[in-house]
Design a protein around this motif. Structure first.
Motif, PDB file in Angstrom:
ATOM      1  N   UNK A   1       0.823  -1.212   0.000  1.00 30.81           N
ATOM      2  CA  UNK A   1       0.000   0.000   0.000  1.00 30.81           C
ATOM      3  C   UNK A   1       0.859   1.265   0.000  1.00 30.81           C
ATOM      4  N   UNK A   2       1.946   1.238   0.776  1.00 31.43           N
ATOM      5  CA  UNK A   2       2.768   2.449   0.904  1.00 31.43           C
ATOM      6  C   UNK A   2       4.247   2.049   0.964  1.00 31.43           C
ATOM      7  N   UNK A   3       5.082   2.869   0.314  1.00 32.98           N
ATOM      8  CA  UNK A   3       6.532   2.608   0.361  1.00 32.98           C
ATOM      9  C   UNK A   3       7.206   3.739   1.130  1.00 32.98           C
ATOM     10  N   UNK A   4       7.983   3.368   2.131  1.00 32.31           N
ATOM     11  CA  UNK A   4       8.837   4.331   2.826  1.00 32.31           C
ATOM     12  C   UNK A   4      10.224   4.148   2.214  1.00 32.31           C
ATOM     13  N   UNK A   5      10.625   5.122   1.386  1.00 35.20           N
ATOM     14  CA  UNK A   5      11.864   4.955   0.611  1.00 35.20           C
ATOM     15  C   UNK A   5      13.047   5.608   1.341  1.00 35.20           C
ATOM     16  N   UNK A   6      13.780   4.769   2.067  1.00 35.05           N
ATOM     17  CA  UNK A   6      14.909   5.245   2.873  1.00 35.05           C
ATOM     18  C   UNK A   6      16.254   4.741   2.361  1.00 35.05           C
ATOM     19  N   UNK A   7      16.243   3.868   1.352  1.00 34.75           N
ATOM     20  CA  UNK A   7      17.513   3.354   0.825  1.00 34.75           C
ATOM     21  C   UNK A   7      18.248   4.462   0.092  1.00 34.75           C
ATOM     22  N   UNK A   8      19.526   4.598   0.383  1.00 26.33           N
ATOM     23  CA  UNK A   8      20.380   5.585  -0.296  1.00 26.33           C
ATOM     24  C   UNK A   8      21.785   5.393   0.239  1.00 26.33           C
ATOM     25  N   UNK A   9      22.750   6.000  -0.422  1.00 24.43           N
ATOM     26  CA  UNK A   9      24.043   6.156   0.235  1.00 24.43           C
ATOM     27  C   UNK A   9      23.967   7.500   0.962  1.00 24.43           C
ATOM     28  N   UNK A  10      24.029   7.477   2.322  1.00 25.39           N
ATOM     29  CA  UNK A  10      23.729   8.688   3.085  1.00 25.39           C
ATOM     30  C   UNK A  10      24.960   9.560   3.387  1.00 25.39           C
ATOM     31  N   UNK A  11      26.134   9.162   2.943  1.00 23.69           N
ATOM     32  CA  UNK A  11      27.379   9.824   3.391  1.00 23.69           C
ATOM     33  C   UNK A  11      27.733  10.963   2.430  1.00 23.69           C
ATOM     34  N   UNK A  12      27.450  12.203   2.854  1.00 23.61           N
ATOM     35  CA  UNK A  12      27.630  13.372   1.974  1.00 23.61           C
ATOM     36  C   UNK A  12      29.051  13.438   1.417  1.00 23.61           C
ATOM     37  N   UNK A  13      30.026  13.087   2.268  1.00 20.80           N
ATOM     38  CA  UNK A  13      31.424  13.224   1.844  1.00 20.80           C
ATOM     39  C   UNK A  13      31.809  12.316   0.686  1.00 20.80           C
ATOM     40  N   UNK A  14      31.059  11.207   0.509  1.00 19.54           N
ATOM     41  CA  UNK A  14      31.370  10.272  -0.575  1.00 19.54           C
ATOM     42  C   UNK A  14      31.340  10.977  -1.930  1.00 19.54           C
ATOM     43  N   UNK A  15      30.398  11.943  -2.074  1.00 19.99           N
ATOM     44  CA  UNK A  15      30.234  12.547  -3.400  1.00 19.99           C
ATOM     45  C   UNK A  15      31.401  13.455  -3.788  1.00 19.99           C
ATOM     46  N   UNK A  16      32.243  13.810  -2.818  1.00 15.77           N
ATOM     47  CA  UNK A  16      33.423  14.609  -3.149  1.00 15.77           C
ATOM     48  C   UNK A  16      34.382  13.796  -4.014  1.00 15.77           C
ATOM     49  N   UNK A  17      34.535  12.521  -3.672  1.00 22.48           N
ATOM     50  CA  UNK A  17      35.501  11.684  -4.404  1.00 22.48           C
ATOM     51  C   UNK A  17      34.834  10.752  -5.411  1.00 22.48           C
ATOM     52  N   UNK A  18      33.595  10.312  -5.130  1.00 13.92           N
ATOM     53  CA  UNK A  18      32.924   9.367  -6.034  1.00 13.92           C
ATOM     54  C   UNK A  18      31.493   9.815  -6.317  1.00 13.92           C
ATOM     55  N   UNK A  19      31.317  10.875  -7.096  1.00 13.49           N
ATOM     56  CA  UNK A  19      29.961  11.398  -7.316  1.00 13.49           C
ATOM     57  C   UNK A  19      29.008  10.381  -7.919  1.00 13.49           C
ATOM     58  N   UNK A  20      29.556   9.425  -8.668  1.00  8.20           N
ATOM     59  CA  UNK A  20      28.663   8.451  -9.333  1.00  8.20           C
ATOM     60  C   UNK A  20      27.941   7.570  -8.312  1.00  8.20           C
ATOM     61  N   UNK A  21      28.497   7.424  -7.107  1.00 12.61           N
ATOM     62  CA  UNK A  21      27.822   6.608  -6.083  1.00 12.61           C
ATOM     63  C   UNK A  21      26.453   7.208  -5.779  1.00 12.61           C
ATOM     64  N   UNK A  22      26.404   8.526  -5.594  1.00  8.54           N
ATOM     65  CA  UNK A  22      25.118   9.142  -5.263  1.00  8.54           C
ATOM     66  C   UNK A  22      24.175   9.174  -6.455  1.00  8.54           C
ATOM     67  N   UNK A  23      24.737   9.266  -7.649  1.00  4.36           N
ATOM     68  CA  UNK A  23      23.850   9.209  -8.824  1.00  4.36           C
ATOM     69  C   UNK A  23      23.217   7.818  -8.917  1.00  4.36           C
ATOM     70  N   UNK A  24      24.020   6.773  -8.756  1.00  7.90           N
ATOM     71  CA  UNK A  24      23.490   5.409  -8.917  1.00  7.90           C
ATOM     72  C   UNK A  24      22.622   4.973  -7.745  1.00  7.90           C
ATOM     73  N   UNK A  25      23.136   5.156  -6.513  1.00  8.95           N
ATOM     74  CA  UNK A  25      22.422   4.621  -5.333  1.00  8.95           C
ATOM     75  C   UNK A  25      21.184   5.451  -5.002  1.00  8.95           C
TER      76      UNK A  25
END
Ligand code: NAD
Length: 311
Positions: free
Chosen positions: A69-93
């Motif tokens: 009935x309802x989806x609580x969408x909490x999956x993600x890579x939550x570590x802001x600092x990751x995008x400094x070195x690996x921006x594609x992680x946040x695009x994909x995850x």
């Protein structure tokens, strides 16, 4: 009601699982266990349906959505600092995974999504506390990925008539936390109690909310809104500096380290770090939400819990 929590083995997701069960929901969890831990949900494994699933795999995601009935969408890579070195992680995850989920929702006719967004969508606001009407101008790829997800959800909500609740969380803290400044500083002091490197000049301002309050706000936003697209800030109503967080941690650990600040640019800790962020929560208040802890209390309770948890 039948709820599916993506990222339900993570920090906030696992607390949400506990609360939904207590409220009588039927609960399914999908998680690829990349940053989450099965230990976070071991105590409820006999009450929920858990599947190790990666949202980047559309076929597996489709299967997981059956009878929801309802989806609580909490999956993600939550570590802001990751995008400094690996921006594609946040695009994909974050972005690709959210797009797959929305497509699966459309095809399986799931009618509601509650999305874990972030205050990082605001970037460096001119004034704090910031309201939901402020422009979204993220300064990290993480923040940009969350803003992109919000926009995808908005389009799907309009096109296919789904209900959508967007929650822009401040820094959420509490038991089971495994990333972010509080966790990092405690781990550093456990290794070497004589010296503590602090990223940034220590004057960065943040609002903290305890995970119990954040989960309560999540359910209020889901249960007390009708159809359509809704955006809510989720925070306590005050804010504190990184140096104040450091003081609470050293006090609780009984440590007296030499503090070494490592600022870059205008005093922030890393590229994409925000100097000052705090949120207005008038919209949530109108629905009846009132945080039980302020920022300092939430940080102190968390520090005590993490010290206990890490032995
Ligand atoms: P977390 O890392 O503990 O939880 C995220 C969960 O998602 C993990 O269990 C991880 O294994 C899972 N996951 C990641 N990618 C996946 C994929 N492709 N498929 C399936 N599962 C996947 O982090 P958290 O702090 O609990 O954050 C939960 C959500 O809230 C995230 O979306 C995060 O961006 C958002 N958020 C967190 C905070 C905070 O302060 N903790 C603040 C703002 C927003």
């Amino acid at each position: 009601m039948k709820a599916l929590i993506t990222g339900g083995a993570g920090f906030i997701g696992s607390h949400l699982v506990d609360k939904l069960l207590a409220r009588g929901y039927q609960v399914k969890v999908i998680d690829n266990l990349s940053t989450g831990r099965i230990e976070n949900i071991t105590h409820v494994l006999n009450k929920i349906q858990f599947t190790k699933t990666d949202l980047k795999n559309i076929e597996d995601t489709l299967k997981a959505l059956k009878d929801t009935d309802v989806i609580f969408h909490f999956a993600a890579n939550p570590e802001v600092r990751v995008s400094t070195v690996s921006p594609e992680v946040h695009f994909n995850e974050n972005v690709v995974a959210t797009f797959n989920l929305l497509e699966a929702m459309r095809r399986m006719d799931v009618r509601e999504i509650v999305f874990a967004s972030s205050s990082s969508v605001y970037g460096e606001p001119e004034e704090i506390p910031v309201s939901e009407d402020a422009p979204t101008r993220p300064v990290s790829v993480y923040g940009a990925s969350k803003a992109a997800c919000e926009n995808l959800i908005h389009a799907y909500s309009r096109l296919y008539g789904m209900k959508a609740v967007i929650l822009r969380y401040a820094n959420v803290v509490g038991l089971r936390l495994r990333h972010g400044v509080i966790y990092d500083l405690i781990m550093k002091l456990r290794k070497d109690p004589t010296r503590l490197e602090v990223l940034g000049d220590g004057t960065q301002v943040r609002s903290y909310i305890h995970v119990d309050d954040a989960v309560e706000a999540t359910l209020i936003a889901h249960e007390r809104t009708g159809g359509g697209y809704h955006v809510f800030n989720v925070a306590s109503e005050d804010w504190i500096t990184v140096d104040e967080v450091v003081n609470i941690i050293t006090e609780e650990l009984g440590a007296k380290p030499e503090i070494i600040h490592k600022p870059i640019l205008h005093g922030v800790g890393w590229p994409g770090d925000v100097k000052r962020i705090a949120l207005r929560i008038d919209r949530l208040r109108e629905l009846g939400f009132k945080p039980r802890m302020n920022s300092k209390e939430a940080v102190r309770v968390t520090v005590k819990a993490l010290i206990r948890e890490s032995g």
